[in-house]
Motif scaffolding. Structure first.
Motif, mmCIF file in Angstrom:
data_model
loop_
_atom_site.group_PDB
_atom_site.id
_atom_site.type_symbol
_atom_site.label_atom_id
_atom_site.label_comp_id
_atom_site.label_asym_id
_atom_site.label_seq_id
_atom_site.Cartn_x
_atom_site.Cartn_y
_atom_site.Cartn_z
ATOM 1 N N GLU A 1 0.842 -1.140 -0.007
ATOM 2 C CA GLU A 1 0.065 0.035 -0.084
ATOM 3 C C GLU A 1 0.867 1.353 0.010
ATOM 4 O O GLU A 1 0.601 2.344 -0.638
ATOM 5 C CB GLU A 1 -0.843 -0.024 1.216
ATOM 6 N N SER B 1 3.765 1.403 -10.671
ATOM 7 C CA SER B 1 3.476 2.828 -10.950
ATOM 8 C C SER B 1 2.120 3.156 -11.556
ATOM 9 O O SER B 1 1.526 2.053 -12.519
ATOM 10 C CB SER B 1 4.543 3.874 -11.738
ATOM 11 N N GLN B 2 1.251 4.025 -11.316
ATOM 12 C CA GLN B 2 0.171 4.344 -11.793
ATOM 13 C C GLN B 2 0.282 5.529 -12.517
ATOM 14 O O GLN B 2 0.627 6.787 -12.055
ATOM 15 C CB GLN B 2 -1.097 4.439 -10.752
ATOM 16 N N ARG C 1 2.667 1.816 -3.268
ATOM 17 C CA ARG C 1 1.685 2.077 -4.396
ATOM 18 C C ARG C 1 1.122 3.640 -4.350
ATOM 19 O O ARG C 1 1.188 4.457 -5.305
ATOM 20 C CB ARG C 1 0.278 1.551 -4.403
ATOM 21 N N LYS C 2 1.443 4.133 -3.119
ATOM 22 C CA LYS C 2 1.090 5.292 -3.011
ATOM 23 C C LYS C 2 2.227 6.365 -3.476
ATOM 24 O O LYS C 2 2.343 7.289 -4.167
ATOM 25 C CB LYS C 2 0.971 5.944 -1.544
ATOM 26 N N SER D 1 4.418 5.424 -5.849
ATOM 27 C CA SER D 1 4.719 5.380 -7.371
ATOM 28 C C SER D 1 3.195 5.610 -7.986
ATOM 29 O O SER D 1 3.373 5.413 -9.132
ATOM 30 C CB SER D 1 5.209 3.809 -7.321
ATOM 31 N N ASP D 2 2.657 6.463 -7.299
ATOM 32 C CA ASP D 2 1.316 7.108 -7.958
ATOM 33 C C ASP D 2 1.814 8.288 -8.740
ATOM 34 O O ASP D 2 2.176 9.130 -8.220
ATOM 35 C CB ASP D 2 0.307 7.350 -6.971
ATOM 36 N N LEU D 3 1.888 8.233 -10.103
ATOM 37 C CA LEU D 3 2.447 9.288 -10.884
ATOM 38 C C LEU D 3 1.078 9.919 -11.675
ATOM 39 O O LEU D 3 1.250 10.552 -12.595
ATOM 40 C CB LEU D 3 3.196 8.491 -11.866
ATOM 41 N N ARG D 4 -0.044 9.798 -11.146
ATOM 42 C CA ARG D 4 -1.277 10.258 -11.849
ATOM 43 C C ARG D 4 -1.579 11.810 -12.107
ATOM 44 O O ARG D 4 -2.175 12.217 -12.989
ATOM 45 C CB ARG D 4 -2.470 9.555 -11.204
ATOM 46 N N GLN E 1 11.487 9.489 -4.973
ATOM 47 C CA GLN E 1 10.797 8.463 -4.933
ATOM 48 C C GLN E 1 11.436 7.245 -4.631
ATOM 49 O O GLN E 1 11.169 6.164 -3.928
ATOM 50 C CB GLN E 1 10.291 8.489 -6.056
ATOM 51 N N ASP F 1 -1.946 8.190 -15.597
ATOM 52 C CA ASP F 1 -3.406 8.051 -16.481
ATOM 53 C C ASP F 1 -2.932 8.371 -17.873
ATOM 54 O O ASP F 1 -1.627 8.072 -18.186
ATOM 55 C CB ASP F 1 -3.962 9.511 -15.870
#
Length: 666
Positions: free
Chosen positions: A72, A435-436, A75-76, A78-81, A411, A438
Motif C-alpha cells: 500500500e 506505478s500508476q 503504491r502511494k 509510485s502514484d504518478l497520476r 521516490q 493516467d
C-alpha cells in the motif's frame, strides 16, 4: 487463489513468477518445514484441500517479493497520476502559456527569444548543448547578461560568479524553483520522446515563470492545451508559416556525379558517412562531415567550413544531427536512405522508415531564411526512394497524445526505505511495475539507467550517489566509456578524489592526431569520458576537483578531433589499406558475404561484366570492389590512377599501394 492473491498485491505477472518459484521450492528443497509437509501429506491422502496451500504460498511469495508486506505504501509512492502537484511553486502562481507553433524555419523560436531578451529575467530550455550555447552567445551579444548551464558546463558572465538574471540551459538542467519572468521551452514535441520526454514534462509543468513560451510542431497544440487544463492555465496559440519556400524535386540524384554546391547528403549510419565522403573525394570534391558523436566544437567547425563562401568545401555529408542546433547554408537536402535505427517504447532497437515529423525536421534545413539560399529543395539519392519520401512528407504529422515521466531520486529513496535489501535496478523495476499513470502520461524507458545500475551494483555506494551515477548521460555502445565509468565509480567509492593526473593516466593523455577511423572513434570516446568527468564534477565537486584543467585538455582534444575530421577521407584510406582481407575496412569486422555494402547502396548497379571487367579477375582490393559493386567505372578508375600517381609523390607508401592496385586491375 489468483484472485485472492491479487488483493495482496500479486498481479498476474508476479503471481506466475511466485507460483513457479514455490513449485520449484517444494519439489527441490531437501527438507520441507513441518507445517507445509503436513498440509501436503493431508492433500495427498485426501484429508485436505489444495486451497489449504494458499497461506504457505503467500509466505513464500513475500520472501521473494518483500514489497508485498508494504504494498500500500509503495503504491502511494509510485502514484504518478497527478504530476502537476509535484511542483508547488509553479502551482502557487498563475502562469501565462504562449504556444509558438510552426514548421522548421518559420521564425517561431525567434519570436519567443525576442520576448525572452526583453524580460527582466528569463530561462531558455533547449534539447541540445549547441542550442543553449547559441542563445547564450546571442543574449550576451545583445547586451543581456546570460549564464550557460549544461550537464557538463557552467559559465557565469559575472566575474565574481554571481548568477545573471537570464540563463540558457539544456532542458534537463532547468531549475523549477527559481522564479523568472519568461521561460522558453524549445522543441516541445520531444515531450513524447521515449527516453527524454520526462524533461519537457517537468519543464512545462514545473517552471516557475510568469510567461511560458512553448515552441514546436503544431501537432502538440491540442495536447499542451489539454495538459495545461489540468493546471488551470490557458494556452494562447500563435501560428507561423515557413519563411522561405521548400519544394520536393521530381528527380532523384542517382549518382554522386550529379552533386551541386549547397548539397547536403543525409545518412543514418556512420559507415554510410565514411563511404560517401570517400566517394566524393574520389570525384575531386571537398565535403564537410557532421554526425552525432562528434564534439560540439568539431560540429561547429565543420558547419563553418561548409557555410564559408570562400572555402572550396561546398558539400555536406551528415546524419540527422543537423536537424537541430546548427545554422547551415543548405540548398538541397538529399536523403541517402529513408530507413533509420530507432528505439521503441520497450527500449528495443529496430529499423524503421523515418516518420513524417523526422522527415520534415531534416528537410526543413534546406533554404533557411538566414542562409544564402532563399529556396530549399528536397530529394533522394535513389530513384525508388523518391515516391516514398513524397508520400511521407504528404502525411499529417501524428498528434502528440502522451508525455513522459521518470521516477525521481526522492521516490526511489522512499522505495529503498521499505525495501532495504533490493538493488537499485530491482527498485526501478518494482517502481515501474507498481506505478500508476493516467492516459496522458507514460514512464520513460529506463534501460540505460538499469544498465549502469547493474554495472556498478558490486561497488559500495550510498543510494543517492548510486542514483546520480546512474543518471549520467553516457554512450553505452562505447566499451572505453563504460570501463571508464566503472573506474570512476570504483575510485569514488574508495573516497579517493579523481585528480587531473589520475584522469590523464586513464585516457593516456597527451593524445596524437588519429591515423585511421579506429583512432578517430577512440578519440571521440575519450571526449565522452572527459564529458562524464565534467558532468560528475558539478554533482560531486570535492571528488572531481580538477574540472577546469580537464576542460582545457578536452578543448585540446576537440582540436585534435577537428583535425582528424578535416582529413577524414585520408583516415578512411588508411583504414582500407590496413584492413585484413575478408573484413569490412570501416569496422575491421569480418563480413558475412562478399559485398561490404548493403543492397540499398548498390540498387541498379551494373554487373562487373557490364563494366568491362571479368568477375573472375576481381579480388578483395578497394578498386576492384568498387567496380564490382557498380560504384566506379574503368574510365573513372583510370582517372583516379592519374590523380593518385601525383599523390604518390607526396604520400609515398599509401599512394604506391593504390597505384599498383589500380595498374593491376585496369
Amino acid at each position: 487463489m489468483q484472485k485472492i492473491a491479487a488483493d495482496q498485491g500479486l498481479d498476474a505477472r508476479l503471481f506466475h513468477q511466485a507460483f513457479i518459484s514455490f513449485r520449484k521450492y517444494v519439489l527441490e528443497v531437501s527438507t520441507l518445514s513441518a507445517d507445509l509437509h503436513i498440509i501436503l501429506n493431508d492433500i495427498c491422502c485426501g484429508a485436505g484441500h489444495i486451497d489449504d496451500l494458499y497461506p504457505y504460498f503467500m509466505r513464500h511469495a513475500k520472501q521473494i517479493f518483500p514489497m508485498l508486506d508494504c504494498m500500500e505504501d509503495l503504491r502511494k509512492i509510485s502514484d504518478l497520476r497527478v504530476p502537476a502537484n509535484w511542483y508547488p511553486e509553479a502551482r502557487a502562481i498563475q502562469r501565462k502559456v504562449i504556444f509558438h507553433a510552426g514548421p522548421t524555419n518559420s521564425g517561431k523560436t525567434h519570436h519567443a527569444i525576442q520576448r525572452y531578451l526583453a524580460a527582466k529575467s528569463g530561462v531558455y530550455c533547449g534539447p541540445l548543448k549547441l542550442l543553449a550555447h547559441e542563445i547564450f552567445e546571442k543574449s550576451n551579444t545583445a547586451g543581456v547578461p546570460c549564464d550557460l548551464v549544461t550537464g557538463e558546463e557552467r559559465t557565469f558572465v559575472d566575474a565574481e560568479g554571481r548568477q545573471a538574471e537570464h540563463v540558457a540551459c539544456t532542458i534537463e538542467m532547468c531549475s523549477v524553483t527559481t522564479p523568472y519572468e519568461v521561460a522558453v521551452i524549445d522543441e516541445i514535441q520531444m515531450i513524447r520522446d521515449f527516453s527524454r520526454g520526462w524533461a519537457w514534462t517537468r519543464a512545462l509543468l514545473g517552471l516557475c515563470a510568469e510567461e511560458i513560451h512553448v515552441c514546436g510542431e503544431s501537432a502538440a497544440i491540442n495536447f499542451v492545451t489539454e495538459l495545461m487544463y489540468t493546471t488551470g492555465e490557458e494556452v494562447e496559440v500563435r501560428n507561423y508559416e515557413r519563411l522561405t519556400p521548400c519544394s520536393i524535386l521530381d528527380r532523384a540524384v542517382e549518382s554522386l556525379d550529379n552533386l551541386r554546391p549547397g548539397d547536403c547528403i543525409v545518412c543514418f549510419s556512420k559507415n554510410d558517412i565514411y563511404s560517401i565522403s570517400r566517394q566524393i573525394e574520389i570525384r575531386g570534391l571537398e565535403c564537410a562531415v557532421i554526425y552525432g558523436s562528434l564534439p560540439p566544437g568539431t560540429k561547429l567547425s565543420q558547419a563553418k567550413k561548409f557555410n564559408d563562401p570562400e572555402d572550396p568545401c561546398k558539400i555536406l555529408v551528415a546524419t540527422d544531427a543537423i536537424g537541430m542546433g546548427l545554422n547551415l547554408s543548405i540548398k538541397r537536402i538529399i536523403f541517402n536512405s529513408l530507413v533509420k535505427p530507432n528505439i521503441n517504447e520497450k527500449g528495443e532497437k529496430e529499423l524503421d522508415t523515418i516518420s513524417t515529423s523526422q522527415a520534415l525536421q531534416i528537410a526543413g534545413r534546406a533554404g533557411r531564411f538566414s542562409s544564402i539560399f532563399k529556396e530549399g529543395e528536397v530529394t533522394t539519392m535513389h530513384r525508388d526512394d523518391l515516391p516514398i519520401l513524397k508520400e511521407i512528407l504528404s502525411r499529417t504529422v501524428h498528434a502528440i497524445e502522451i508525455a513522459g515521466l521518470h521516477p525521481t531520486s526522492e521516490q526511489i529513496e522512499m522505495f529503498a526505505y521499505h525495501l532495504p535489501d533490493a538493488t537499485l535496478s530491482n527498485l526501478i523495476d518494482i517502481f515501474v511495475s507498481l506505478s500508476q499513470v493516467d492516459g496522458m502520461y507514460f514512464v520513460c524507458n529506463i534501460d540505460d539507467f538499469k544498465f549502469l545500475a547493474d554495472m556498478i551494483q558490486h561497488i559500495p555506494l550510498n543510494l543517492r550517489s548510486r542514483y546520480v551515477f546512474c543518471t549520467a548521460p553516457i554512450n553505452k555502445k562505447q566499451p572505453f566509456v563504460c570501463t571508464s565509468f566503472l573506474k570512476f565509480a570504483r575510485q569514488f567509492s574508495r573516497d579517493e578524489p579523481l585528480t587531473f593526473d589520475w584522469v590523464c593516466r586513464l585516457v593516456s593523455w597527451p593524445l596524437v592526431p588519429p591515423k585511421n577511423i579506429k583512432d578517430l572513434v577512440h578519440l571521440e570516446a575519450v571526449h565522452d569520458v572527459l564529458d562524464l568527468y565534467l558532468w560528475l564534477s558539478y554533482r560531486f565537486m570535492d571528488m572531481f576537483p580538477d574540472a577546469n584543467r580537464v576542460r582545457e585538455i578536452q578543448q585540446e582534444l576537440d582540436s585534435i578531433i577537428q583535425l582528424g575530421v578535416r582529413n577524414i577521407t585520408r583516415l578512411i584510406r588508411a583504414t582500407e589499406t590496413s584492413a585484413t582481407p575478408g573484413t569490412d575496412p570501416l569496422s575491421n569486422q569480418r563480413r558475412p558475404g562478399p559485398s561490404p555494402v548493403s543492397p540499398r547502396k548498390v540498387r541498379g548497379a551494373p554487373k562487373a561484366q557490364d563494366s568491362g571487367v571479368e568477375a573472375g579477375q576481381l579480388d578483395k582490393s578497394l578498386g576492384s570492389r568498387l567496380v564490382q559493386e557498380g560504384l566506379l567505372t574503368p574510365d573513372l578508375l583510370r582517372q583516379l590512377q592519374k590523380e593518385w600517381s601525383k599523390e604518390h609523390r607526396q604520400e609515398e607508401v599509401g599512394g604506391k599501394l593504390v597505384a599498383e592496385t589500380l595498374n593491376n586491375k585496369i
